[in-house]
Write a protein that holds these residues in place. Structure first.
Motif, PDB file in Angstrom:
ATOM      1  N   THR A  68      59.569  30.172  14.387  1.00  0.00           N
ATOM      2  CA  THR A  68      59.894  31.597  14.306  1.00  0.00           C
ATOM      3  C   THR A  68      58.843  32.329  15.147  1.00  0.00           C
ATOM      4  O   THR A  68      58.094  31.700  15.893  1.00  0.00           O
ATOM      5  CB  THR A  68      59.832  32.061  12.831  1.00  0.00           C
ATOM      6  OG1 THR A  68      58.492  31.874  12.364  1.00  0.00           O
ATOM      7  CG2 THR A  68      60.807  31.264  11.965  1.00  0.00           C
ATOM      8  N   PHE A  69      58.800  33.641  15.033  1.00  0.00           N
ATOM      9  CA  PHE A  69      57.869  34.421  15.863  1.00  0.00           C
ATOM     10  C   PHE A  69      56.628  34.852  15.100  1.00  0.00           C
ATOM     11  O   PHE A  69      55.507  34.771  15.623  1.00  0.00           O
ATOM     12  CB  PHE A  69      58.601  35.669  16.398  1.00  0.00           C
ATOM     13  CG  PHE A  69      59.688  35.325  17.376  1.00  0.00           C
ATOM     14  CD1 PHE A  69      61.002  35.160  16.945  1.00  0.00           C
ATOM     15  CD2 PHE A  69      59.394  35.118  18.715  1.00  0.00           C
ATOM     16  CE1 PHE A  69      62.007  34.812  17.842  1.00  0.00           C
ATOM     17  CE2 PHE A  69      60.393  34.773  19.622  1.00  0.00           C
ATOM     18  CZ  PHE A  69      61.688  34.621  19.182  1.00  0.00           C
ATOM     19  N   ALA A  72      66.772  29.077   3.971  1.00  0.00           N
ATOM     20  CA  ALA A  72      68.154  29.378   4.380  1.00  0.00           C
ATOM     21  C   ALA A  72      69.102  28.212   4.108  1.00  0.00           C
ATOM     22  O   ALA A  72      70.267  28.425   3.720  1.00  0.00           O
ATOM     23  CB  ALA A  72      68.177  29.734   5.868  1.00  0.00           C
ATOM     24  N   GLN A  82      69.911  37.524  16.541  1.00  0.00           N
ATOM     25  CA  GLN A  82      68.774  37.902  17.379  1.00  0.00           C
ATOM     26  C   GLN A  82      68.255  36.651  18.103  1.00  0.00           C
ATOM     27  O   GLN A  82      67.412  36.745  18.986  1.00  0.00           O
ATOM     28  CB  GLN A  82      67.648  38.506  16.540  1.00  0.00           C
ATOM     29  CG  GLN A  82      68.033  39.774  15.793  1.00  0.00           C
ATOM     30  CD  GLN A  82      66.925  40.211  14.858  1.00  0.00           C
ATOM     31  OE1 GLN A  82      66.054  40.994  15.225  1.00  0.00           O
ATOM     32  NE2 GLN A  82      66.940  39.692  13.643  1.00  0.00           N
ATOM     33  N   GLY A  90      67.194  35.456   7.471  1.00  0.00           N
ATOM     34  CA  GLY A  90      66.107  34.873   8.268  1.00  0.00           C
ATOM     35  C   GLY A  90      65.502  35.791   9.287  1.00  0.00           C
ATOM     36  O   GLY A  90      65.150  35.354  10.392  1.00  0.00           O
ATOM     37  N   GLY A 112      68.219  35.898  12.147  1.00  0.00           N
ATOM     38  CA  GLY A 112      66.970  35.900  12.900  1.00  0.00           C
ATOM     39  C   GLY A 112      66.416  34.483  12.927  1.00  0.00           C
ATOM     40  O   GLY A 112      67.040  33.535  12.457  1.00  0.00           O
ATOM     41  N   GLU A 127      64.442  25.651   9.834  1.00  0.00           N
ATOM     42  CA  GLU A 127      64.577  24.307   9.240  1.00  0.00           C
ATOM     43  C   GLU A 127      65.234  23.319  10.196  1.00  0.00           C
ATOM     44  O   GLU A 127      65.329  22.139   9.898  1.00  0.00           O
ATOM     45  CB  GLU A 127      65.349  24.416   7.917  1.00  0.00           C
ATOM     46  CG  GLU A 127      64.515  25.121   6.837  1.00  0.00           C
ATOM     47  CD  GLU A 127      65.361  25.587   5.672  1.00  0.00           C
ATOM     48  OE1 GLU A 127      65.852  26.729   5.747  1.00  0.00           O
ATOM     49  OE2 GLU A 127      65.535  24.826   4.708  1.00  0.00           O
ATOM     50  N   GLY A 184      64.474  32.819  11.294  1.00  0.00           N
ATOM     51  CA  GLY A 184      64.339  32.055  10.045  1.00  0.00           C
ATOM     52  C   GLY A 184      65.494  31.123   9.785  1.00  0.00           C
ATOM     53  O   GLY A 184      65.325  30.086   9.143  1.00  0.00           O
ATOM     54  N   PHE A 190      61.445  42.853  25.597  1.00  0.00           N
ATOM     55  CA  PHE A 190      61.016  44.106  24.980  1.00  0.00           C
ATOM     56  C   PHE A 190      61.095  45.221  26.027  1.00  0.00           C
ATOM     57  O   PHE A 190      60.706  45.025  27.180  1.00  0.00           O
ATOM     58  CB  PHE A 190      59.593  43.968  24.446  1.00  0.00           C
ATOM     59  CG  PHE A 190      59.535  43.158  23.169  1.00  0.00           C
ATOM     60  CD1 PHE A 190      59.398  41.786  23.227  1.00  0.00           C
ATOM     61  CD2 PHE A 190      59.652  43.771  21.928  1.00  0.00           C
ATOM     62  CE1 PHE A 190      59.361  41.027  22.069  1.00  0.00           C
ATOM     63  CE2 PHE A 190      59.612  43.019  20.755  1.00  0.00           C
ATOM     64  CZ  PHE A 190      59.482  41.642  20.834  1.00  0.00           C
ATOM     65  N   GLY A 231      62.693  41.796   9.959  1.00  0.00           N
ATOM     66  CA  GLY A 231      62.951  43.239  10.002  1.00  0.00           C
ATOM     67  C   GLY A 231      61.861  43.997  10.743  1.00  0.00           C
ATOM     68  O   GLY A 231      61.577  45.158  10.453  1.00  0.00           O
ATOM     69  N   ASN A 232      61.259  43.332  11.727  1.00  0.00           N
ATOM     70  CA  ASN A 232      60.186  43.971  12.501  1.00  0.00           C
ATOM     71  C   ASN A 232      60.676  44.662  13.743  1.00  0.00           C
ATOM     72  O   ASN A 232      59.986  45.522  14.286  1.00  0.00           O
ATOM     73  CB  ASN A 232      59.177  42.891  12.943  1.00  0.00           C
ATOM     74  CG  ASN A 232      58.037  42.749  11.953  1.00  0.00           C
ATOM     75  OD1 ASN A 232      57.183  43.613  11.822  1.00  0.00           O
ATOM     76  ND2 ASN A 232      58.062  41.667  11.206  1.00  0.00           N
ATOM     77  N   VAL A 233      61.838  44.229  14.268  1.00  0.00           N
ATOM     78  CA  VAL A 233      62.237  44.669  15.615  1.00  0.00           C
ATOM     79  C   VAL A 233      63.550  45.449  15.548  1.00  0.00           C
ATOM     80  O   VAL A 233      64.531  44.982  14.971  1.00  0.00           O
ATOM     81  CB  VAL A 233      62.373  43.442  16.550  1.00  0.00           C
ATOM     82  CG1 VAL A 233      62.941  43.829  17.905  1.00  0.00           C
ATOM     83  CG2 VAL A 233      61.003  42.790  16.735  1.00  0.00           C
ATOM     84  N   ASN A 284      66.456  35.530   2.629  1.00  0.00           N
ATOM     85  CA  ASN A 284      65.262  35.305   3.440  1.00  0.00           C
ATOM     86  C   ASN A 284      64.252  34.471   2.655  1.00  0.00           C
ATOM     87  O   ASN A 284      64.343  34.349   1.431  1.00  0.00           O
ATOM     88  CB  ASN A 284      64.645  36.660   3.839  1.00  0.00           C
ATOM     89  CG  ASN A 284      63.927  36.589   5.186  1.00  0.00           C
ATOM     90  OD1 ASN A 284      64.468  36.130   6.179  1.00  0.00           O
ATOM     91  ND2 ASN A 284      62.676  37.029   5.184  1.00  0.00           N
ATOM     92  N   LEU A 285      63.260  33.928   3.424  1.00  0.00           N
ATOM     93  CA  LEU A 285      62.244  33.133   2.712  1.00  0.00           C
ATOM     94  C   LEU A 285      61.357  34.039   1.869  1.00  0.00           C
ATOM     95  O   LEU A 285      60.878  33.672   0.805  1.00  0.00           O
ATOM     96  CB  LEU A 285      61.393  32.370   3.743  1.00  0.00           C
ATOM     97  CG  LEU A 285      60.538  31.224   3.212  1.00  0.00           C
ATOM     98  CD1 LEU A 285      61.412  30.166   2.550  1.00  0.00           C
ATOM     99  CD2 LEU A 285      59.704  30.600   4.329  1.00  0.00           C
TER     100      LEU A 285
END
Ligand code: APR
Length: 244
Positions: free
Chosen positions: A23-24, A228, A91, A183, A12, A18, A14, A159, A186-188, A210-211
């Motif tokens: 990100t979103f 990452a 993604q 990264g 993702g 760097e 994330g 979407f 896990g929202n989508v 993940n961070l």
């Protein structure tokens, strides 16, 4: 780690943070400055195509000023060295995985699947034909297949649209011994549900790099947190040294 013959990695935004790409959902993320319903739905494009094109033109232009980071490169090295099946699902619509892979001799059972589309491609709204595209899409941009202007849209899954390569992705998830999520918040869905698909198949180990804990963190067998560019090279080195 027990021998591994089939790996699926999901990345993702994330993993590209760097490298300098927003990100979103982090602070100052893309969804802080833009509403999804204004720039990332088919209805938004029909309502205000210029606003949507400008959003993706800005993100496409940014690609020229960023480079793949150590995490992208570590995954590309795995694609060169791992002799089993390796499916890299992203993604992300940036081209950083593709650029990290460029010029390498990749194993035959490797695939990169950009499930949400690619900034460097556009699609004709009339014919659905997809072509590479570097610059801005403007109202004067002419489609290469129907020679019309105003028909080109970003090759991005918005979407409400079906992500790409889902049959291939589901087969790879059901077959894999190792699933690594890197990264992503896990929202989508459907990407957020991939870990459950692996667990349902009953034989894959699931790891989150993940961070910070994602929405689905409790579903993972192993969870390692940090940037990452530090986690991924270390994890991939250990994987290559213990299973290949
Ligand atoms: N290293 C590792 N992880 C990081 C780093 C970093 N340097 N920086 C941020 N992260 C993590 C954040 O903690 C967060 O969990 O990356 C995740 C980014 O989450 P999102 O911004 O929600 O991005 P993503 O999960 O890719 O979003 C999924 O949502 O809006 C849609 O289409 C869009 O593909 C996107 C999808």
């Amino acid at each position: 780690m027990k021998p591994v013959s089939s790996i699926v990695v999901l990345t993702g935004a994330g993993i590209s943070a760097e490298s300098g790409l927003s990100t979103f959902r982090d602070n100052n993320g893309l969804w802080c400055d833009h509403r999804i319903e204004d720039v990332a739905t088919p209805q938004a494009f029909a309502r205000n195509p210029k606003l949507v094109q400008d959003f993706y033109n800005m993100r496409r232009a940014q690609l020229a000023s960023v480079e793949p980071n150590a995490a992208h490169i570590a995954l590309a090295q795995l694609a060169e060295r791992f002799q089993g099946s390796f499916t890299l699902v992203t993604q992300n619509v940036d081209n950083l995985h593709a650029r990290a892979l460029a010029g390498r001799t990749l194993r035959s059972h490797f695939e990169l699947l950009p499930m949400h589309g690619e900034l460097t491609k556009v699609r004709c709204s009339e014919t659905e034909k997809i072509v590479n595209w570097q610059g801005d899409i403007t109202p004067q941009s002419q489609c290469a297949c129907c020679y019309e202007t105003g028909t080109l849209r970003p090759h991005i899954v918005w979407f409400g649209e079906m992500p790409l390569y889902m049959n291939k992705i589901m087969r790879a998830l059901q077959a894999c011994d190792l699933f690594i999520s890197i990264g992503t918040s896990g929202n989508v869905y459907p990407a957020a549900g991939f870990v459950q698909e692996v667990k349902r198949a009953g034989h894959g180990k699931t790891v989150e790099l993940n961070l910070e804990p994602s929405q689905g963190h409790s579903l993972f067998d192993e969870r390692i947190y940090g940037p990452a560019t530090q986690l991924v090279p270390k994890f991939i080195d250990e994987l290559i040294n213990t299973t290949i």
